[in-house]
Design an enzyme around this catalytic site. Structure first.
Site, PDB file in Angstrom:
ATOM      1  N   ASP A   7      50.221  61.610  37.689  1.00 20.13           N
ATOM      2  CA  ASP A   7      49.448  61.265  38.871  1.00 20.13           C
ATOM      3  C   ASP A   7      49.256  59.742  38.836  1.00 20.13           C
ATOM      4  O   ASP A   7      49.466  59.126  37.786  1.00 20.13           O
ATOM      5  CB  ASP A   7      48.100  62.007  38.788  1.00 20.13           C
ATOM      6  N   LEU A   8      48.875  59.135  39.950  1.00 17.97           N
ATOM      7  CA  LEU A   8      48.724  57.671  39.956  1.00 17.97           C
ATOM      8  C   LEU A   8      47.262  57.252  39.794  1.00 17.97           C
ATOM      9  O   LEU A   8      46.852  56.749  38.742  1.00 17.97           O
ATOM     10  CB  LEU A   8      49.303  57.103  41.265  1.00 17.97           C
ATOM     11  N   ASP A   9      46.473  57.504  40.848  1.00 16.63           N
ATOM     12  CA  ASP A   9      45.084  57.040  40.851  1.00 16.63           C
ATOM     13  C   ASP A   9      44.261  57.811  39.816  1.00 16.63           C
ATOM     14  O   ASP A   9      44.170  59.031  39.891  1.00 16.63           O
ATOM     15  CB  ASP A   9      44.508  57.230  42.260  1.00 16.63           C
ATOM     16  N   THR A  15      42.598  52.948  41.029  1.00 17.48           N
ATOM     17  CA  THR A  15      42.482  52.506  42.424  1.00 17.48           C
ATOM     18  C   THR A  15      41.310  53.186  43.122  1.00 17.48           C
ATOM     19  O   THR A  15      40.978  52.825  44.246  1.00 17.48           O
ATOM     20  CB  THR A  15      43.797  52.766  43.200  1.00 17.48           C
ATOM     21  N   LYS A  43      38.655  62.085  45.232  1.00 14.51           N
ATOM     22  CA  LYS A  43      39.770  61.846  44.300  1.00 14.51           C
ATOM     23  C   LYS A  43      40.833  62.931  44.422  1.00 14.51           C
ATOM     24  O   LYS A  43      40.504  64.119  44.395  1.00 14.51           O
ATOM     25  CB  LYS A  43      39.258  61.757  42.861  1.00 14.51           C
ATOM     26  N   GLY A  44      42.084  62.495  44.528  1.00 14.63           N
ATOM     27  CA  GLY A  44      43.194  63.438  44.619  1.00 14.63           C
ATOM     28  C   GLY A  44      43.336  64.091  45.982  1.00 14.63           C
ATOM     29  O   GLY A  44      44.239  64.891  46.203  1.00 14.63           O
ATOM     30  N   SER A 112      51.871  61.885  43.308  1.00 18.73           N
ATOM     31  CA  SER A 112      50.586  61.369  43.813  1.00 18.73           C
ATOM     32  C   SER A 112      50.350  61.768  45.259  1.00 18.73           C
ATOM     33  O   SER A 112      51.295  61.902  46.034  1.00 18.73           O
ATOM     34  CB  SER A 112      50.607  59.839  43.701  1.00 18.73           C
ATOM     35  N   ALA A 113      49.066  61.926  45.613  1.00 16.06           N
ATOM     36  CA  ALA A 113      48.706  62.214  47.006  1.00 16.06           C
ATOM     37  C   ALA A 113      48.779  60.956  47.862  1.00 16.06           C
ATOM     38  O   ALA A 113      48.793  61.021  49.092  1.00 16.06           O
ATOM     39  CB  ALA A 113      47.285  62.770  47.053  1.00 16.06           C
ATOM     40  N   ASN A 116      50.484  55.188  49.477  1.00 14.68           N
ATOM     41  CA  ASN A 116      50.692  53.799  49.048  1.00 14.68           C
ATOM     42  C   ASN A 116      51.220  53.718  47.617  1.00 14.68           C
ATOM     43  O   ASN A 116      51.184  52.647  47.007  1.00 14.68           O
ATOM     44  CB  ASN A 116      49.370  53.027  49.141  1.00 14.68           C
ATOM     45  N   LYS A 143      47.619  68.582  47.258  1.00 16.64           N
ATOM     46  CA  LYS A 143      47.023  69.235  46.089  1.00 16.64           C
ATOM     47  C   LYS A 143      45.732  69.916  46.557  1.00 16.64           C
ATOM     48  O   LYS A 143      45.037  69.331  47.394  1.00 16.64           O
ATOM     49  CB  LYS A 143      46.676  68.195  45.011  1.00 16.64           C
ATOM     50  N   GLU A 167      46.891  64.484  34.970  1.00 18.23           N
ATOM     51  CA  GLU A 167      46.081  64.479  36.200  1.00 18.23           C
ATOM     52  C   GLU A 167      44.615  64.197  35.904  1.00 18.23           C
ATOM     53  O   GLU A 167      44.109  64.614  34.872  1.00 18.23           O
ATOM     54  CB  GLU A 167      46.153  65.857  36.863  1.00 18.23           C
ATOM     55  N   ASP A 168      43.941  63.514  36.840  1.00 15.71           N
ATOM     56  CA  ASP A 168      42.513  63.246  36.643  1.00 15.71           C
ATOM     57  C   ASP A 168      41.631  64.045  37.609  1.00 15.71           C
ATOM     58  O   ASP A 168      40.414  64.002  37.480  1.00 15.71           O
ATOM     59  CB  ASP A 168      42.199  61.755  36.852  1.00 15.71           C
TER      60      ASP A 168
END
Ligand code: B16
Ligand code: MG
Length: 222
Positions: A7-9, A15, A43-44, A112-113, A116, A143, A167-168
């Site tokens: 996952d990214l953020d 971010t 988030k997510g 990622s969702a 960007n 998600k 994943e966070d």
């Protein structure tokens, strides 16, 4: 296990703080109270759904045109923060794991969702690590639907059960589990209790743990 999906953020970069500032700015304009705690629930979650949630919090019903305008404004505000990002914003010890996996020739994907995700990876200089970048532009189901991770596995040429997901967000862990992947939560164990394993952050992940995953026979995790 043969493929690693990130996952990214909240996993690679933080971010969430910029999402918060941009949502807070819009919420202030609309007279809606919005706290960092409220931001946790965002988030997510896709941008569109986040705005729906914000308007629900304020009891506001608006036209589609107005909705789209605010969506655009929030994103432009968010992008002004992203424009200033650099490698210093990569979360601690993430490069250690990415570099190790690359050295071992293990294919990696981003799941990622965010719409960007591509520009953010470029800004922090991590694009070259990922064989596939599956982001909010490439999926129609958000998600906790497993679509983003299933597509990532497909692009890596692997079966879902051969993949590990970092994943966070609760929704992201649910998505990874629904995909039949080995889910690793990054954050608080009580929040991410559905994950196969949880670490506070990447500083807690030893290379020996990665090695164990790489030598683990895949099984069905659902
Ligand atoms: P954007 P992730 C998610 O990223 C964020 O956690 C979430 O807060 C955000 O609303 C979503 O991306 C959409 O982001 O507005 O950039 O399209 O955690 O899935 O990497
Ligand atoms: Mg996240």
């Amino acid at each position: 296990m043969k493929g690693f999906i990130f996952d990214l953020d909240g996993v690679i970069v933080d971010t969430a703080k910029y999402h918060y500032l941009a949502w807070k700015h819009l919420a202030d304009q609309l007279g809606i109270a919005f706290t960092e705690e409220d931001n946790e629930r965002f988030k997510g979650v896709s941008r569109r759904r986040c705005l729906e949630m914000l308007l629900e919090m304020g009891g506001l019903q608006v036209s589609q045109t107005q909705f789209d305008t605010w969506l655009l404004e929030k994103n432009e505000d968010y992008l002004s923060y992203i424009a200033r990002m650099d490698a210093s914003e990569i979360l601690p010890d993430v490069p250690k794991v990415l570099k190790y996996l690359r050295e071992r020739g293990v294919p990696m994907a981003l799941g990622s969702a965010s719409k960007n995700a591509g520009p953010i990876l470029e800004k922090v200089g991590l694009s070259s690590y990922f064989k596939a970048v599956i982001d909010g532009n490439k999926v129609v189901k958000a998600k906790p639907d497993p679509q983003v991770f299933l597509l990532a596995a497909e692009r890596l040429g692997l079966a879902p059960r051969q993949c590990v997901v970092f994943e966070d967000a609760q929704a992201g862990i649910a998505a990874a589990n629904a995909a039949g992947m080995f889910s690793i939560g990054i954050g608080q164990a009580d929040v991410l209790s559905e994950a196969c394993q949880v670490f506070g952050d990447f500083t807690e992940i030893e290379i020996s743990f990665i090695d164990r995953l790489l030598s683990t026979e895949p099984k069905t995790y659902q």
